[in-house]
Design a protein around this motif. Sequence first.
Motif: not given
Length: 83
Positions: A42-45, A49-56, A58-62
């Motif tokens: 949980x600490x890692x993911x 995920x916080x960075x992924x869904x707030x800063x990345x 949509x097309x680069x998330x995968x």
Amino acid sequence: MITAEPVYDTLYVSIQALLRGDSRQSALAELRKVPRVWAIAPRYWCLVDLINFSCVSLRLRPLYNAVLSIPWSMYLSTVANES
């Protein structure tokens, strides 16, 4: 939400032991490592995920997720193969 992470981690650690040539009993004994993995996940993911869904975008998330799965897999491998 149901996640496959606990099943995946349990299978990964068990299969690594069997691939090393350990007995089934040894592979079952290796499962004592799994709670340590679950404690870190949980600490890692959550951070990933916080960075992924707030800063990345949509097309680069995968791609972002795939790249950050590499260190996680390395950690799993390290835990599964330590003595």
